[in-house]
Motif scaffolding. Structure first.
Motif, PDB file in Angstrom:
ATOM      1  N   ASP A  89      -3.042   3.060  -1.986  1.00  0.00           N
ATOM      2  CA  ASP A  89      -1.783   3.811  -1.965  1.00  0.00           C
ATOM      3  C   ASP A  89      -0.918   3.509  -0.754  1.00  0.00           C
ATOM      4  O   ASP A  89       0.021   4.243  -0.457  1.00  0.00           O
ATOM      5  N   ASP A  90      -1.216   2.436  -0.034  1.00  0.00           N
ATOM      6  CA  ASP A  90      -0.401   2.096   1.128  1.00  0.00           C
ATOM      7  C   ASP A  90      -0.321   0.577   1.281  1.00  0.00           C
ATOM      8  O   ASP A  90      -0.832  -0.154   0.452  1.00  0.00           O
ATOM      9  N   GLU A 124       5.845   0.486  -1.061  1.00  0.00           N
ATOM     10  CA  GLU A 124       5.298   0.660   0.287  1.00  0.00           C
ATOM     11  C   GLU A 124       5.683  -0.461   1.254  1.00  0.00           C
ATOM     12  O   GLU A 124       5.284  -0.436   2.410  1.00  0.00           O
TER      13      GLU A 124
END
Length: 179
Positions: A89-90, A124
């Motif tokens: 998620d990053d 991101e």
């Protein structure tokens, strides 16, 4: 006087030539030539492979939180992708901690670790990620059908890819024995 000017010119040209030679690195020194590039990438890949050896046992990956990206799906010329959601998620990348592990199903019902995949959500980052001095593929739509796009980079650390270490597909990987 003419001989003196010629001598000065020769001395000047000699000094210029010497300074230009020493200012440019050569492949045999530590100046970052092609040899150093290959050595650095090879070293990074070795570090990554050593760190991931424990995942040759798919149960270790499952116990550590890796889960089916698309449950039960074997992607032809790639294999079964297991993702660790907490890493995906990053934009943080680490050669020892890929977001995705790729397995090939075998005839005896077991799974062989064949590759690692690093994954970055497109939202991101504002530039194409790079790891092992390789630019990631993408941005591309998420493979699991979810909204959004991502970048990814495959490294065939555990099964030779005749088309190259970082080529996304490996024609030597089969889904013939997928359940």
């Amino acid at each position: 006087m003419k001989k003196f000017l010629v001598a000065i010119m020769v001395a000047f040209l000699s000094l210029s030539a010497m300074s230009s030679v020493s200012a440019h690195p050569h492949h045999h020194d530590n100046g970052g030539g092609d040899h150093d590039y290959k050595f650095t990438v090879k070293k990074e890949l070795t570090i990554s492979k050593r760190a991931l050896k424990k995942y040759r046992d798919i149960d270790v990956a499952l116990d550590e939180g890796f889960t089916g990206l698309v449950p039960g799906a074997c992607v032809p010329n790639m294999g079964i992708h297991l993702i660790k959601p907490s890493r995906a998620d990053d934009a943080k990348l680490h050669i020892k901690r890929p977001e995705i592990l790729v397995y090939e199903p075998l005839k005896d019902g077991s799974y062989k670790l064949v590759a690692a995949e690093w994954y970055v959500p497109a939202e991101e980052t504002d530039k194409t990620p790079v790891l092992f001095r390789e630019k990631f593929q993408g941005p591309m739509d998420n493979h699991d059908g979810s909204k959004g796009q991502h970048y990814d980079l495959h490294a065939w650390l555990f099964k030779k890819n005749p088309d190259g270490m970082f080529t996304p597909e490996n024609k030597r990987v089969s889904c013939e024995f997928a359940k």
